[in-house]
Design a protein around this motif. Structure first.
Motif, mmCIF file in Angstrom:
data_model
loop_
_atom_site.group_PDB
_atom_site.id
_atom_site.type_symbol
_atom_site.label_atom_id
_atom_site.label_comp_id
_atom_site.label_asym_id
_atom_site.label_seq_id
_atom_site.Cartn_x
_atom_site.Cartn_y
_atom_site.Cartn_z
ATOM 1 N N PRO A 58 0.788 -1.232 0.000
ATOM 2 C CA PRO A 58 0.000 0.000 0.000
ATOM 3 C C PRO A 58 0.824 1.290 0.000
ATOM 4 C CG PRO A 58 0.088 -0.906 2.206
ATOM 5 C CD PRO A 58 0.801 -1.894 1.311
ATOM 6 N N ILE A 59 0.241 2.290 -0.616
ATOM 7 C CA ILE A 59 0.700 3.667 -0.501
ATOM 8 C C ILE A 59 -0.360 4.413 0.305
ATOM 9 C CG2 ILE A 59 1.229 5.808 -1.735
ATOM 10 C CD1 ILE A 59 3.275 3.646 -2.234
ATOM 11 N N LEU A 60 0.065 5.111 1.350
ATOM 12 C CA LEU A 60 -0.881 5.878 2.161
ATOM 13 C C LEU A 60 -1.121 7.251 1.543
ATOM 14 C CD1 LEU A 60 0.300 5.126 5.807
ATOM 15 C CD2 LEU A 60 -1.642 4.137 4.588
ATOM 16 N N VAL A 61 -2.354 7.726 1.666
ATOM 17 C CA VAL A 61 -2.742 9.052 1.184
ATOM 18 C C VAL A 61 -3.501 9.748 2.312
ATOM 19 C CG1 VAL A 61 -3.946 10.354 -0.609
ATOM 20 C CG2 VAL A 61 -2.993 8.103 -1.142
ATOM 21 N N ALA A 62 -3.164 11.006 2.592
ATOM 22 C CA ALA A 62 -3.800 11.739 3.690
ATOM 23 C C ALA A 62 -4.454 13.013 3.174
ATOM 24 C CB ALA A 62 -2.768 12.083 4.767
ATOM 25 N N ALA A 157 -12.262 20.412 12.430
ATOM 26 C CA ALA A 157 -11.291 20.026 11.412
ATOM 27 C C ALA A 157 -11.296 18.506 11.332
ATOM 28 C CB ALA A 157 -9.887 20.530 11.753
ATOM 29 N N GLY A 158 -10.991 17.992 10.148
ATOM 30 C CA GLY A 158 -10.991 16.551 9.970
ATOM 31 C C GLY A 158 -9.735 16.072 9.269
ATOM 32 N N PHE A 159 -9.363 14.846 9.551
ATOM 33 C CA PHE A 159 -8.147 14.254 9.000
ATOM 34 C C PHE A 159 -8.459 12.823 8.567
ATOM 35 C CE2 PHE A 159 -7.452 17.138 12.473
ATOM 36 C CZ PHE A 159 -6.564 18.069 11.960
ATOM 37 N N ALA A 160 -8.310 12.548 7.279
ATOM 38 C CA ALA A 160 -8.614 11.218 6.750
ATOM 39 C C ALA A 160 -7.362 10.604 6.149
ATOM 40 C CB ALA A 160 -9.713 11.303 5.694
ATOM 41 N N VAL A 161 -7.231 9.308 6.320
ATOM 42 C CA VAL A 161 -6.124 8.558 5.727
ATOM 43 C C VAL A 161 -6.711 7.408 4.911
ATOM 44 C CG1 VAL A 161 -4.099 7.106 6.172
ATOM 45 C CG2 VAL A 161 -4.492 9.169 7.544
ATOM 46 N N GLY A 162 -6.207 7.271 3.688
ATOM 47 C CA GLY A 162 -6.627 6.179 2.823
ATOM 48 C C GLY A 162 -5.415 5.464 2.274
ATOM 49 N N ALA A 163 -5.674 4.446 1.475
ATOM 50 C CA ALA A 163 -4.570 3.675 0.893
ATOM 51 C C ALA A 163 -4.963 3.153 -0.484
ATOM 52 C CB ALA A 163 -4.192 2.511 1.806
ATOM 53 N N MET A 164 -3.941 2.892 -1.278
ATOM 54 C CA MET A 164 -4.131 2.260 -2.581
ATOM 55 C C MET A 164 -2.920 1.370 -2.821
ATOM 56 S SD MET A 164 -3.344 5.631 -4.819
ATOM 57 C CE MET A 164 -1.869 6.627 -4.475
ATOM 58 N N GLU A 165 -3.092 0.400 -3.677
ATOM 59 C CA GLU A 165 -1.954 -0.439 -4.025
ATOM 60 C C GLU A 165 -0.984 0.356 -4.892
ATOM 61 O OE1 GLU A 165 -1.281 -3.142 -2.718
ATOM 62 O OE2 GLU A 165 -3.194 -4.000 -2.014
ATOM 63 N N ARG A 166 0.277 0.102 -4.716
ATOM 64 C CA ARG A 166 1.313 0.793 -5.489
ATOM 65 C C ARG A 166 1.035 0.662 -6.987
ATOM 66 N NH1 ARG A 166 6.143 2.307 -3.515
ATOM 67 N NH2 ARG A 166 5.821 0.919 -1.716
ATOM 68 N N GLY A 167 1.137 1.793 -7.700
ATOM 69 C CA GLY A 167 0.927 1.789 -9.142
ATOM 70 C C GLY A 167 -0.495 2.062 -9.587
ATOM 71 N N GLN A 168 -1.411 2.280 -8.618
ATOM 72 C CA GLN A 168 -2.818 2.494 -8.973
ATOM 73 C C GLN A 168 -3.290 3.917 -8.704
ATOM 74 O OE1 GLN A 168 -5.231 -0.544 -7.099
ATOM 75 N NE2 GLN A 168 -4.282 -2.195 -8.273
ATOM 76 N N SER A 169 -2.373 4.858 -8.587
ATOM 77 C CA SER A 169 -2.768 6.226 -8.254
ATOM 78 C C SER A 169 -3.405 6.936 -9.447
ATOM 79 C CB SER A 169 -1.554 7.026 -7.777
ATOM 80 O OG SER A 169 -0.605 7.158 -8.829
ATOM 81 N N LEU A 170 -4.192 7.934 -9.148
ATOM 82 C CA LEU A 170 -4.793 8.829 -10.139
ATOM 83 C C LEU A 170 -4.159 10.207 -10.013
ATOM 84 C CD1 LEU A 170 -8.609 7.967 -9.845
ATOM 85 C CD2 LEU A 170 -7.027 7.228 -11.632
#
Length: 346
Positions: A58-62, A157-170
């Motif tokens: 995974p790659i994390l996205v915040a 205020a809000g803080f969200a963290v998500g994930a995607m598999e490496r190589g699948q980013s937009l």
């Protein structure tokens, strides 16, 4: 001379009220539990297991955001139950634009004097937004700050963290001829409320007055929560063919769609492809906004843009419609950079 002893409560901070709030919101937070959640509220930190959530590499996205001056309407009307949904939506709708699945959320609630019932209603709205987007509410902070906020004022205020598999980013491989779809917004959402409030003030209307454009009060109309696009868009991403997503927030279509386009490309958008929501048409009329100002300030009725390969556009449109979205074909990607508008908004 011995001075009388002071307590934290004497200074305006009620620790017992804070503890009561945590107990009150635990059931709401528990309803947001998902694969990967490891602990409940109350610890010094929140844990999340990416492997248990099904990710291999995974790659994390915040993302972080707030609700803006829409909070003023909630405070003045006492209708605070849905601004938490706005808070979650503004964060998780951003995450999905990177191709990431939202995993967990943390909130920050600050006020001058903690009213447990009032705060619980806000946080229960946050939990509702998390539940609808498959995102676990795993922690947060409640700050009681006397002297910083007056009366019933509060901030979020809000803080969200998500994930995607490496190589699948937009964004992905966006090219000339790709189809631009638009998903309808639920009204004004959570941006440009400073201008909205100025227009309402200039018209001399109270939030309790009947809305000129709907069978509800003005306050209720403009507190309609931001639409959550996460679940339908996850389905669309898994179906294949989606190469770009743009969340239409502050800056409108004019500023947000170009953020996902490759250098040298633009979008031709047919403004007659959809109609503005009645509340937005009213704001445009009463505010005297020209079309250019509207398109870079409000969302104009489009909350999310989906860029799709032409051979998948029909399938993705049908899929999103089946998921409950109102979908418009807005136009296509072209060689002329920037936003190339044709037609006129109505």
């Amino acid at each position: 001379m011995i001075k009388n002893g002071l307590t934290y409560a004497d200074a305006g901070v009620d620790i017992d009220a804070g503890n009561a709030l945590v107990d009150r919101i635990k059931p709401a937070a528990a309803r947001t539990s998902r694969a990967g959640t490891m602990a409940g509220l109350g610890g010094f930190g929140a844990l999340f297991d990416l492997k248990a959530a099904g990710f291999k590499d995974p790659i994390l996205v915040a993302a972080t955001d707030g609700v803006g001056t829409k909070l003023k309407i909630a405070i003045e009307t006492g209708i605070v139950d849905t601004v938490g949904i706005d808070l979650v939506a503004m964060c998780v709708n951003d995450l999905i634009c990177q191709g990431a699945e939202p995993l967990f959320f943390l909130d920050y609630f600050a006020t001058g004097k903690l009213d447990v019932d009032h705060a619980a209603r806000v946080v229960e709205g946050i939990a509702a937004g998390c539940e609808r987007s498959g995102c676990a509410l795993i922690g947060g902070e409640t700050a009681e700050m006397p002297g910083m906020y007056d009366g019933a004022d509060f901030d979020l205020a809000g803080f969200a963290v998500g994930a995607m598999e490496r190589g699948q980013s937009l964004p992905g491989d966006i090219g000339v001829g790709d189809v631009v779809l638009g998903l309808a917004s639920d009204g004004v959402r959570s941006k440009a409320y400073s201008l909205l409030r100025r227009i309402v003030e200039r018209e001399g209307l109270a939030w309790s007055a009947k809305a000129p454009f709907a069978d509800t009060t003005l306050g209720e109309a403009f507190l309609k929560p931001t639409r959550l696009y996460v679940r339908p868009l996850i389905a669309a991403l898994r179906a294949g063919g989606v190469v770009g997503l743009a969340h239409i927030t502050g800056g409108g279509l004019t500023e947000n769609l170009p953020r996902v386009l490759p250098e040298g490309l633009g979008a031709r958008i047919d403004l007659s492809a959809w109609r503005m929501p009645s509340e937005m048409a009213w704001l445009v009329k009463e505010g005297g906004l020209d079309q250019a100002e509207l398109l870079k300030t409000f969302n104009a009725g489009i909350g999310m843009v989906v860029v799709v390969k032409p051979d998948q556009a029909g399938h993705i449109r049908d899929l999103l419609t089946g998921e409950g979205e109102t979908v418009y074909k807005l136009g296509e990607i072209v060689e002329t950079p920037g936003m190339n508008y044709i037609g006129h908004l109505e």
